[in-house]
Design a protein around this motif. Structure first.
Motif, PDB file in Angstrom:
ATOM      1  N   LEU B  68      42.820  53.406  41.335  1.00 22.45           N
ATOM      2  CA  LEU B  68      41.717  53.213  42.270  1.00 22.45           C
ATOM      3  C   LEU B  68      40.677  52.251  41.698  1.00 22.45           C
ATOM      4  O   LEU B  68      40.047  51.487  42.429  1.00 22.45           O
ATOM      5  N   GLY B  69      40.506  52.290  40.383  1.00 23.46           N
ATOM      6  CA  GLY B  69      39.585  51.344  39.733  1.00 23.46           C
ATOM      7  C   GLY B  69      40.034  49.910  39.963  1.00 23.46           C
ATOM      8  O   GLY B  69      39.217  49.022  40.244  1.00 23.46           O
ATOM      9  N   THR B  70      41.349  49.687  39.883  1.00 23.13           N
ATOM     10  CA  THR B  70      41.881  48.345  40.137  1.00 23.13           C
ATOM     11  C   THR B  70      41.611  47.940  41.586  1.00 23.13           C
ATOM     12  O   THR B  70      41.227  46.795  41.860  1.00 23.13           O
ATOM     13  N   GLY B  71      41.809  48.886  42.500  1.00 24.08           N
ATOM     14  CA  GLY B  71      41.518  48.615  43.910  1.00 24.08           C
ATOM     15  C   GLY B  71      40.073  48.189  44.092  1.00 24.08           C
ATOM     16  O   GLY B  71      39.777  47.219  44.795  1.00 24.08           O
ATOM     17  N   GLY B  72      39.174  48.891  43.431  1.00 27.65           N
ATOM     18  CA  GLY B  72      37.748  48.567  43.515  1.00 27.65           C
ATOM     19  C   GLY B  72      37.461  47.168  42.972  1.00 27.65           C
ATOM     20  O   GLY B  72      36.683  46.399  43.564  1.00 27.65           O
ATOM     21  N   LEU B  73      38.101  46.833  41.850  1.00 28.26           N
ATOM     22  CA  LEU B  73      37.895  45.513  41.253  1.00 28.26           C
ATOM     23  C   LEU B  73      38.433  44.399  42.153  1.00 28.26           C
ATOM     24  O   LEU B  73      37.811  43.352  42.304  1.00 28.26           O
ATOM     25  N   VAL B  74      39.601  44.661  42.765  1.00 27.79           N
ATOM     26  CA  VAL B  74      40.181  43.654  43.663  1.00 27.79           C
ATOM     27  C   VAL B  74      39.236  43.423  44.847  1.00 27.79           C
ATOM     28  O   VAL B  74      38.998  42.272  45.246  1.00 27.79           O
ATOM     29  N   ALA B  75      38.678  44.508  45.362  1.00 28.00           N
ATOM     30  CA  ALA B  75      37.725  44.380  46.472  1.00 28.00           C
ATOM     31  C   ALA B  75      36.518  43.552  46.032  1.00 28.00           C
ATOM     32  O   ALA B  75      36.066  42.651  46.750  1.00 28.00           O
ATOM     33  N   THR B  97      42.552  35.331  45.290  1.00 26.49           N
ATOM     34  CA  THR B  97      43.103  36.681  45.514  1.00 26.49           C
ATOM     35  C   THR B  97      44.557  36.824  45.061  1.00 26.49           C
ATOM     36  O   THR B  97      45.051  37.945  44.976  1.00 26.49           O
ATOM     37  N   VAL B  98      45.220  35.730  44.801  1.00 23.23           N
ATOM     38  CA  VAL B  98      46.580  35.857  44.260  1.00 23.23           C
ATOM     39  C   VAL B  98      46.542  36.024  42.735  1.00 23.23           C
ATOM     40  O   VAL B  98      47.035  37.022  42.210  1.00 23.23           O
ATOM     41  N   PRO B  99      45.927  35.081  41.988  1.00 21.09           N
ATOM     42  CA  PRO B  99      46.055  35.197  40.526  1.00 21.09           C
ATOM     43  C   PRO B  99      45.143  36.243  39.866  1.00 21.09           C
ATOM     44  O   PRO B  99      45.584  36.904  38.922  1.00 21.09           O
ATOM     45  N   VAL B 100      43.900  36.379  40.355  1.00 26.02           N
ATOM     46  CA  VAL B 100      42.973  37.273  39.635  1.00 26.02           C
ATOM     47  C   VAL B 100      43.426  38.734  39.699  1.00 26.02           C
ATOM     48  O   VAL B 100      43.554  39.391  38.660  1.00 26.02           O
ATOM     49  N   PRO B 101      43.731  39.274  40.889  1.00 26.44           N
ATOM     50  CA  PRO B 101      44.264  40.641  40.895  1.00 26.44           C
ATOM     51  C   PRO B 101      45.605  40.746  40.163  1.00 26.44           C
ATOM     52  O   PRO B 101      45.904  41.776  39.562  1.00 26.44           O
ATOM     53  N   GLY B 102      46.393  39.667  40.219  1.00 26.61           N
ATOM     54  CA  GLY B 102      47.665  39.671  39.477  1.00 26.61           C
ATOM     55  C   GLY B 102      47.410  39.888  37.994  1.00 26.61           C
ATOM     56  O   GLY B 102      48.090  40.700  37.341  1.00 26.61           O
ATOM     57  N   PHE B 103      46.415  39.195  37.469  1.00 23.40           N
ATOM     58  CA  PHE B 103      46.068  39.357  36.055  1.00 23.40           C
ATOM     59  C   PHE B 103      45.546  40.774  35.780  1.00 23.40           C
ATOM     60  O   PHE B 103      45.890  41.404  34.773  1.00 23.40           O
ATOM     61  N   ALA B 132      46.743  50.194  45.764  1.00 20.63           N
ATOM     62  CA  ALA B 132      45.287  50.265  45.967  1.00 20.63           C
ATOM     63  C   ALA B 132      44.709  48.862  46.094  1.00 20.63           C
ATOM     64  O   ALA B 132      43.808  48.619  46.908  1.00 20.63           O
ATOM     65  N   GLY B 133      45.234  47.926  45.306  1.00 19.53           N
ATOM     66  CA  GLY B 133      44.763  46.536  45.362  1.00 19.53           C
ATOM     67  C   GLY B 133      45.042  45.913  46.715  1.00 19.53           C
ATOM     68  O   GLY B 133      44.174  45.244  47.300  1.00 19.53           O
ATOM     69  N   LEU B 134      46.256  46.155  47.252  1.00 19.20           N
ATOM     70  CA  LEU B 134      46.604  45.591  48.563  1.00 19.20           C
ATOM     71  C   LEU B 134      45.709  46.177  49.659  1.00 19.20           C
ATOM     72  O   LEU B 134      45.217  45.453  50.519  1.00 19.20           O
ATOM     73  N   ALA B 135      45.511  47.502  49.588  1.00 21.31           N
ATOM     74  CA  ALA B 135      44.673  48.168  50.593  1.00 21.31           C
ATOM     75  C   ALA B 135      43.245  47.620  50.535  1.00 21.31           C
ATOM     76  O   ALA B 135      42.629  47.326  51.572  1.00 21.31           O
ATOM     77  N   ALA B 136      42.746  47.449  49.309  1.00 17.19           N
ATOM     78  CA  ALA B 136      41.375  46.930  49.146  1.00 17.19           C
ATOM     79  C   ALA B 136      41.294  45.500  49.654  1.00 17.19           C
ATOM     80  O   ALA B 136      40.333  45.121  50.345  1.00 17.19           O
ATOM     81  N   LEU B 137      42.310  44.706  49.338  1.00 15.04           N
ATOM     82  CA  LEU B 137      42.324  43.298  49.751  1.00 15.04           C
ATOM     83  C   LEU B 137      42.313  43.184  51.274  1.00 15.04           C
ATOM     84  O   LEU B 137      41.518  42.438  51.853  1.00 15.04           O
ATOM     85  N   TRP B 138      43.210  43.956  51.927  1.00 15.31           N
ATOM     86  CA  TRP B 138      43.284  43.874  53.385  1.00 15.31           C
ATOM     87  C   TRP B 138      41.967  44.321  54.032  1.00 15.31           C
ATOM     88  O   TRP B 138      41.511  43.726  54.995  1.00 15.31           O
ATOM     89  N   LEU B 141      39.387  41.529  53.470  1.00 22.13           N
ATOM     90  CA  LEU B 141      39.715  40.316  54.221  1.00 22.13           C
ATOM     91  C   LEU B 141      39.531  40.518  55.727  1.00 22.13           C
ATOM     92  O   LEU B 141      39.142  39.587  56.435  1.00 22.13           O
ATOM     93  N   ALA B 142      39.821  41.734  56.207  1.00 24.14           N
ATOM     94  CA  ALA B 142      39.654  41.995  57.633  1.00 24.14           C
ATOM     95  C   ALA B 142      38.188  41.875  58.027  1.00 24.14           C
ATOM     96  O   ALA B 142      37.857  41.348  59.095  1.00 24.14           O
ATOM     97  N   ILE B 143      37.307  42.326  57.149  1.00 24.54           N
ATOM     98  CA  ILE B 143      35.865  42.267  57.447  1.00 24.54           C
ATOM     99  C   ILE B 143      35.333  40.849  57.213  1.00 24.54           C
ATOM    100  O   ILE B 143      34.680  40.255  58.084  1.00 24.54           O
ATOM    101  N   GLU B 144      35.624  40.311  56.038  1.00 21.39           N
ATOM    102  CA  GLU B 144      35.103  38.988  55.702  1.00 21.39           C
ATOM    103  C   GLU B 144      35.737  37.895  56.581  1.00 21.39           C
ATOM    104  O   GLU B 144      35.112  36.874  56.861  1.00 21.39           O
ATOM    105  N   GLY B 145      36.978  38.131  57.008  1.00 25.88           N
ATOM    106  CA  GLY B 145      37.667  37.152  57.863  1.00 25.88           C
ATOM    107  C   GLY B 145      36.920  36.912  59.171  1.00 25.88           C
ATOM    108  O   GLY B 145      36.870  35.781  59.672  1.00 25.88           O
ATOM    109  N   GLN B 146      36.339  37.978  59.703  1.00 24.45           N
ATOM    110  CA  GLN B 146      35.551  37.844  60.940  1.00 24.45           C
ATOM    111  C   GLN B 146      34.327  36.964  60.695  1.00 24.45           C
ATOM    112  O   GLN B 146      33.967  36.128  61.524  1.00 24.45           O
TER     113      GLN B 146
END
Lengths: 112, 217
Positions: B68-75, B97-103, B132-138, B141-146
């Motif tokens: 969950l910590g990783t999810g938070g960081l990805v967000a 969003t591809v390389p940083v969460p990957g690292f 958790a990272g994917l869930a946080a990313l989506w 992105l759904a909010i910021e995309g708007q």
């Protein structure tokens, strides 16, 4: 090393069960049966107590043919000290409760 | 030497205790040895089920915390990338969003595997962190995309303008296109696998820290 806070009733039960037979080793399943607790409760407690030095562990030396040696547990000297500390704490709490009770007025009808 | 044929209880406990962290491995052996000393099939099943729950439960907090910590960081990384680009436009957040969460995933999996010296524990933590990272990313992105579409008239991922009129649902659906999945997973999944492998190599070189004692006197 102490547990840091008052142990759960199950942890206390495990410590007391180990203390009952002083220096003799006990098996995990034997403890489960004695205390009527599940393995999923007893083993995490034993792991925690062993990691904190309150329980000593060893492997059975002469296992019967066809089965692996079992793991054995007994209270360590630190565990015995810890139990003595718990007893003293419980004793002083009991003493304080008795003192408070005896200090109360004999008639309980103060309110009113 | 006669040995009992393997039954469901033994298989369950073997599975639950396989790949336990190094400092708990001896406890797995202890529970399996205890099971071997029990004869009654019903008691064996009960013992195995309960012990398996205990074995699975150990380290759950650490797995959840790291995941969950990783999810938070990805967000946090995604929001930061979006907000830094938003005032003047930019290439979109995809290059971040591809390389940083990957690292991050590589680091978390390496840490979890190396610290516990358990490949299974590391992989489970890495997969949880990936989910958790994917869930946080989506979500971000759904909010910021708007916001990107409203202010800049482009999609947030690659800053491409839409071909025609788009509404809010189009902005969200764009996140679920194949490119989005593949673009991220093509780096994130190997990151977890490489992190686990490196962690196993690093952790394998440390001295064992078992707490289990000597033979009984």
């Amino acid at each position: 090393m102490a547990l840091g806070r008052r142990p759960s009733p199950q942890t206390t039960a495990v410590i007391l069960a180990l203390a009952k037979q002083d220096s003799s080793w006990r098996h995990g399943y034997d403890l489960c049966q004695t205390l009527d607790l599940k393995a999923g409760t007893v083993y995490p407690i034993l792991i925690r107590l062993a990691e904190r030095g309150l329980v000593e562990t060893a492997w059975e030396q002469a296992a019967p043919l066809g089965r692996p040696p079992r793991h054995l547990y007994r209270l360590s000297p630190a565990g015995a000290d810890y139990l003595a500390g718990l007893d003293a704490e419980a004793g002083s709490a009991h003493h304080a409760t008795s003192r408070a009770r005896s200090a109360r007025p004999a008639t309980g009808a103060a309110a009113g | 030497m006669s040995r009992r044929p393997q039954d469901g209880a033994e298989r369950l406990l073997d599975l639950a205790t396989a790949g336990l962290p190094a400092h708990r491995r001896a406890w797995g052996a202890a529970m399996r040895a205890e099971l071997a000393a029990i004869d009654d099939p019903a008691v064996r099943r009960r013992f195995a089920r309960s012990a398996a729950r205990a074995a699975f439960g150990r380290g759950l907090g650490l797995r959840l915390g790291l995941g969950l910590g990783t999810g938070g960081l990805v967000a946090a990384v995604t929001v930061t990338a979006s907000r830094l680009q938003l005032p003047h436009g930019g290439p979109g957040v995809l290059p971040v969003t591809v390389p940083v969460p990957g690292f991050l995933l590589l680091l978390v999996t390496l840490l979890a595997t190396g610290k516990t010296r358990s490949l299974r524990f590391g992989l489970e933590t890495g997969i949880l962190a990936l989910a958790a990272g994917l869930a946080a990313l989506w979500t971000v992105l759904a909010i910021e995309g708007q916001v990107w579409m409203d202010r800049l008239g482009v999609f947030i991922l690659d800053a491409d303008p839409p071909r025609g009129a788009v509404d809010r649902s189009d902005v969200i659906l764009d996140l679920f296109t194949t490119g989005m999945w593949v673009g991220h997973l093509v780096l994130w999944v190997p990151a977890v696998l490489v992190g686990a492998t490196l962690g196993a190599l690093v952790g394998g070189q440390q001295a064992p820290t078992d707490v289990q004692g000597s033979p009984a006197q």
